[in-house]
Design a protein around this motif. Structure first.
Motif, PDB file in Angstrom:
ATOM      1  N   MET A   1       0.801  -1.176  -0.029  1.00  0.00           N
ATOM      2  CA  MET A   1      -0.008   0.163   0.033  1.00  0.00           C
ATOM      3  C   MET A   1       0.739   1.127   0.002  1.00  0.00           C
ATOM      4  SD  MET A   1      -2.774   1.251   2.960  1.00  0.00           S
ATOM      5  CE  MET A   1      -3.366   2.815   3.013  1.00  0.00           C
ATOM      6  N   MET A   2       0.447   2.303  -0.683  1.00  0.00           N
ATOM      7  CA  MET A   2       1.421   3.344  -1.064  1.00  0.00           C
ATOM      8  C   MET A   2       1.153   4.273   0.334  1.00  0.00           C
ATOM      9  SD  MET A   2       2.636   3.327  -3.662  1.00  0.00           S
ATOM     10  CE  MET A   2       3.302   4.977  -3.967  1.00  0.00           C
ATOM     11  N   GLY A   3       2.178   4.899   0.778  1.00  0.00           N
ATOM     12  CA  GLY A   3       2.015   5.733   2.006  1.00  0.00           C
ATOM     13  C   GLY A   3       1.294   6.991   1.772  1.00  0.00           C
ATOM     14  N   VAL A   4       1.056   7.652   2.898  1.00  0.00           N
ATOM     15  CA  VAL A   4       0.021   8.930   3.026  1.00  0.00           C
ATOM     16  C   VAL A   4       0.892  10.166   2.879  1.00  0.00           C
ATOM     17  CG1 VAL A   4      -1.775  10.089   4.180  1.00  0.00           C
ATOM     18  CG2 VAL A   4      -1.602   7.505   4.354  1.00  0.00           C
ATOM     19  N   SER A   5       0.720  10.947   1.715  1.00  0.00           N
ATOM     20  CA  SER A   5       1.312  12.011   1.309  1.00  0.00           C
ATOM     21  C   SER A   5       1.024  13.104   2.469  1.00  0.00           C
ATOM     22  CB  SER A   5       1.583  12.484   0.021  1.00  0.00           C
ATOM     23  OG  SER A   5       0.256  12.740  -0.396  1.00  0.00           O
ATOM     24  N   ALA A   6       1.716  14.055   2.223  1.00  0.00           N
ATOM     25  CA  ALA A   6       1.386  15.426   3.178  1.00  0.00           C
ATOM     26  C   ALA A   6       0.042  15.764   2.513  1.00  0.00           C
ATOM     27  CB  ALA A   6       2.451  16.582   3.032  1.00  0.00           C
ATOM     28  N   SER A   7      -0.257  15.808   1.090  1.00  0.00           N
ATOM     29  CA  SER A   7      -1.252  16.370   0.229  1.00  0.00           C
ATOM     30  C   SER A   7      -2.338  15.450   0.778  1.00  0.00           C
ATOM     31  CB  SER A   7      -0.752  16.340  -1.003  1.00  0.00           C
ATOM     32  OG  SER A   7      -0.832  15.064  -1.587  1.00  0.00           O
ATOM     33  N   SER A   8      -2.345  14.363   0.872  1.00  0.00           N
ATOM     34  CA  SER A   8      -3.358  13.517   1.003  1.00  0.00           C
ATOM     35  C   SER A   8      -3.842  13.568   2.659  1.00  0.00           C
ATOM     36  CB  SER A   8      -3.121  11.838   0.894  1.00  0.00           C
ATOM     37  OG  SER A   8      -2.020  11.587   1.698  1.00  0.00           O
ATOM     38  N   GLU A   9      -3.065  14.050   3.439  1.00  0.00           N
ATOM     39  CA  GLU A   9      -3.154  14.360   4.960  1.00  0.00           C
ATOM     40  C   GLU A   9      -4.012  15.510   4.950  1.00  0.00           C
ATOM     41  OE1 GLU A   9      -1.000  15.327   9.108  1.00  0.00           O
ATOM     42  OE2 GLU A   9      -0.082  13.946   7.772  1.00  0.00           O
ATOM     43  N   ALA A  10      -3.590  16.576   4.018  1.00  0.00           N
ATOM     44  CA  ALA A  10      -4.566  17.826   4.093  1.00  0.00           C
ATOM     45  C   ALA A  10      -5.945  17.498   3.583  1.00  0.00           C
ATOM     46  CB  ALA A  10      -3.927  18.708   3.014  1.00  0.00           C
ATOM     47  N   HIS A  11      -5.896  16.648   2.395  1.00  0.00           N
ATOM     48  CA  HIS A  11      -7.149  16.278   1.868  1.00  0.00           C
ATOM     49  C   HIS A  11      -8.089  15.633   2.907  1.00  0.00           C
ATOM     50  CE1 HIS A  11      -9.502  14.104  -1.684  1.00  0.00           C
ATOM     51  NE2 HIS A  11      -9.915  15.062  -1.233  1.00  0.00           N
ATOM     52  N   LEU A  12      -7.655  14.886   3.684  1.00  0.00           N
ATOM     53  CA  LEU A  12      -8.170  14.016   4.635  1.00  0.00           C
ATOM     54  C   LEU A  12      -9.087  14.932   5.511  1.00  0.00           C
ATOM     55  CD1 LEU A  12      -5.973  11.257   6.368  1.00  0.00           C
ATOM     56  CD2 LEU A  12      -8.273  11.964   6.895  1.00  0.00           C
ATOM     57  N   SER A  13      -8.640  16.075   5.773  1.00  0.00           N
ATOM     58  CA  SER A  13      -9.451  17.023   6.531  1.00  0.00           C
ATOM     59  C   SER A  13     -10.492  17.960   5.738  1.00  0.00           C
ATOM     60  CB  SER A  13      -8.595  17.823   7.592  1.00  0.00           C
ATOM     61  OG  SER A  13      -7.562  18.490   6.661  1.00  0.00           O
ATOM     62  N   GLU A  27     -18.708   1.258   4.378  1.00  0.00           N
ATOM     63  CA  GLU A  27     -17.445   1.611   3.663  1.00  0.00           C
ATOM     64  C   GLU A  27     -16.354   1.440   4.505  1.00  0.00           C
ATOM     65  OE1 GLU A  27     -17.676   4.754   1.202  1.00  0.00           O
ATOM     66  OE2 GLU A  27     -19.579   4.270   0.245  1.00  0.00           O
ATOM     67  N   GLY A  28     -16.490   1.814   5.842  1.00  0.00           N
ATOM     68  CA  GLY A  28     -15.542   1.711   6.721  1.00  0.00           C
ATOM     69  C   GLY A  28     -14.197   2.617   6.392  1.00  0.00           C
ATOM     70  N   PHE A  29     -12.924   2.092   7.107  1.00  0.00           N
ATOM     71  CA  PHE A  29     -11.765   3.313   6.813  1.00  0.00           C
ATOM     72  C   PHE A  29     -10.650   2.341   6.387  1.00  0.00           C
ATOM     73  CE2 PHE A  29     -14.383   5.122  10.163  1.00  0.00           C
ATOM     74  CZ  PHE A  29     -14.535   6.475   9.755  1.00  0.00           C
ATOM     75  N   ILE A  30      -9.496   2.847   5.975  1.00  0.00           N
ATOM     76  CA  ILE A  30      -8.422   2.312   5.698  1.00  0.00           C
ATOM     77  C   ILE A  30      -7.304   3.199   6.598  1.00  0.00           C
ATOM     78  CG2 ILE A  30      -6.342   2.010   4.106  1.00  0.00           C
ATOM     79  CD1 ILE A  30      -8.371   2.298   1.876  1.00  0.00           C
ATOM     80  N   LEU A  31      -6.811   2.163   7.584  1.00  0.00           N
ATOM     81  CA  LEU A  31      -5.827   2.666   8.590  1.00  0.00           C
ATOM     82  C   LEU A  31      -4.297   2.778   7.928  1.00  0.00           C
ATOM     83  CD1 LEU A  31      -6.986   0.595  11.530  1.00  0.00           C
ATOM     84  CD2 LEU A  31      -7.330   3.189  11.353  1.00  0.00           C
ATOM     85  N   ALA A  32      -3.983   3.804   7.707  1.00  0.00           N
ATOM     86  CA  ALA A  32      -2.417   4.039   6.840  1.00  0.00           C
ATOM     87  C   ALA A  32      -1.704   3.693   7.642  1.00  0.00           C
ATOM     88  CB  ALA A  32      -2.298   5.324   6.628  1.00  0.00           C
ATOM     89  N   GLY A  33      -1.555   3.410   9.196  1.00  0.00           N
ATOM     90  CA  GLY A  33      -0.508   3.252   9.849  1.00  0.00           C
ATOM     91  C   GLY A  33       0.874   3.925   9.741  1.00  0.00           C
ATOM     92  N   PHE A  34       1.816   3.118   9.486  1.00  0.00           N
ATOM     93  CA  PHE A  34       3.136   3.501   9.380  1.00  0.00           C
ATOM     94  C   PHE A  34       3.668   3.321   7.719  1.00  0.00           C
ATOM     95  CE2 PHE A  34       2.992   2.937  13.717  1.00  0.00           C
ATOM     96  CZ  PHE A  34       3.327   3.717  14.450  1.00  0.00           C
ATOM     97  N   SER A  35       2.617   3.385   7.144  1.00  0.00           N
ATOM     98  CA  SER A  35       2.972   3.046   5.608  1.00  0.00           C
ATOM     99  C   SER A  35       3.553   4.351   4.977  1.00  0.00           C
ATOM    100  CB  SER A  35       1.625   2.847   4.739  1.00  0.00           C
ATOM    101  OG  SER A  35       0.839   3.801   4.987  1.00  0.00           O
ATOM    102  N   ASP A  36       3.710   5.424   5.644  1.00  0.00           N
ATOM    103  CA  ASP A  36       4.596   6.656   5.175  1.00  0.00           C
ATOM    104  C   ASP A  36       6.190   6.212   5.432  1.00  0.00           C
ATOM    105  OD1 ASP A  36       2.418   8.112   4.517  1.00  0.00           O
ATOM    106  OD2 ASP A  36       2.570   9.499   6.363  1.00  0.00           O
TER     107      ASP A  36
END
Length: 342
Positions: A1-13, A27-36
């Protein structure tokens, strides 16, 4: 799984990303965890597996020994049993999911599972906040009121204090989880964390959360700041009592052990206060998940070692259970300074 980028973190909110999430519970959630940090995942998997195993073994051993040996049937070990059981449940509410995410590629969690994890972890964490105050009061009574200790720490009072800790923790979680579930959520179905935690979920809020955050802030001050203040106050009184002890070696030993207690308490409260008392707008999800490791994994692992490592009663109980010591009768209540700060 690809890491969560800074832009995706901003998009998250971002409020308008993908519509209201509450309307599609399945639909639930995806836990990114430490994939960064994919290079850290294997290292984290190994160390967290070791820490979790030590947590399970250490806390289970305390519970078993306290039940089997009459010498440990005292208020101190009664509360230690509750703390050990809490730590077992607390780590188990988050760590297995984390290990699964680190080991495999399926990082999903259902909406219901996420809410359940949020409620249970918050309830157990809140209960531990109150229970640590109760344990500090027990030590205060033992050191500062030794002649009245057994009268003060009556079994009925011990049971009542333990019940208050559990009820208070679950009530706090019920209030905060209820406020969270009442909020409309939107944005990506991705949480940049290794479990469903309140500050991360608040990032998904579609509307202004200021009013809700004020209510949550009051609840968090009550469950975090007030207990931490009471614990520090009790240790100030304990320190004053210890300073009156004539033996230099006794003072050094007492300060060393009580200092280690305070260190673990500081790790737990410090990391929790950092996470829960800062505004959601300034909360860093990347830093937050590393800080969360302290109160979800490190502290539960250290508690059994810090509270019992140099404890003669526990060592004696362990030798007795292992068959290396003749069975002895109940030794009764030892000197107060031995019970509290060994």
């Amino acid at each position: 799984m690809m890491g969560v980028s800074a832009s995706s973190e901003a998009h998250l909110s971002s409020p308008g990303s993908t519509g209201r999430l509450n309307s599609s519970f399945g639909e639930g959630f995806i836990l990114a965890g430490f994939s960064d940090w994919p290079q850290l995942e294997l290292v984290l998997l190994v160390f967290i597996s070791i820490f979790y195993s030590l947590t399970l073994f250490g806390n289970s051993a305390i519970i078993a020994l306290s039940r089997l040996d009459l010498r440990l049937h005292t208020p101190m070990y009664f509360f230690l049993c509750h703390l050990s059981f809490l730590d077992l449940c607390y780590t188990t509410s988050t760590v297995p999911q984390l290990l699964k995410n680190l080991h495999g590629h399926d990082r999903t969690i259902t909406y219901g599972g996420c809410v359940a994890q949020l409620f249970i972890s918050l309830a157990l964490g809140s209960t531990e906040c109150v229970l640590l105050v109760v344990m500090a009061f027990d030590r205060y009574a033992a050191v500062c009121r030794p002649l009245h200790y057994m009268t003060i720490m009556h079994p009925c009072l011990c049971q009542a204090l333990a019940a208050i800790s559990w009820v208070g923790g679950f009530m706090n979680s019920l209030v905060q989880t209820g406020l969270m579930m009442a909020m409309p959520l939107c944005g990506l179905h991705q949480l940049n964390h290794f479990f469903c935690e309140m500050p991360v979920l608040l990032k998904l809020a579609c509307e202004d959360t200021q009013g809700t955050e004020v209510k949550m802030f009051v609840a968090r001050v009550i469950i975090l700041v007030v207990p931490a203040t009471l614990i520090l106050t009790s240790y100030v009184h304990i320190a004053r009592a210890v300073l009156k002890v004539n033996s230099t070696a006794g003072r050094r030993k007492a300060f060393g052990t009580c200092g280690s207690h305070l260190l673990v308490v500081s790790l737990f409260y410090g990391s929790a206060i950092y996470t829960y008392l800062q505004p959601t707008s300034s909360y860093s999800q990347s830093e937050g998940k590393f800080v969360a490791l302290f109160y979800t994994i490190i502290t539960p692992m250290l508690n059994p070692m810090i509270y019992t490592l140099r404890n003669k009663d526990v060592k004696g109980a362990l030798r007795k259970v292992c068959g290396k010591e003749e069975t002895k009768g109940c030794s009764g209540l030892r000197r107060i300074n031995v019970i509290v700060c060994k």
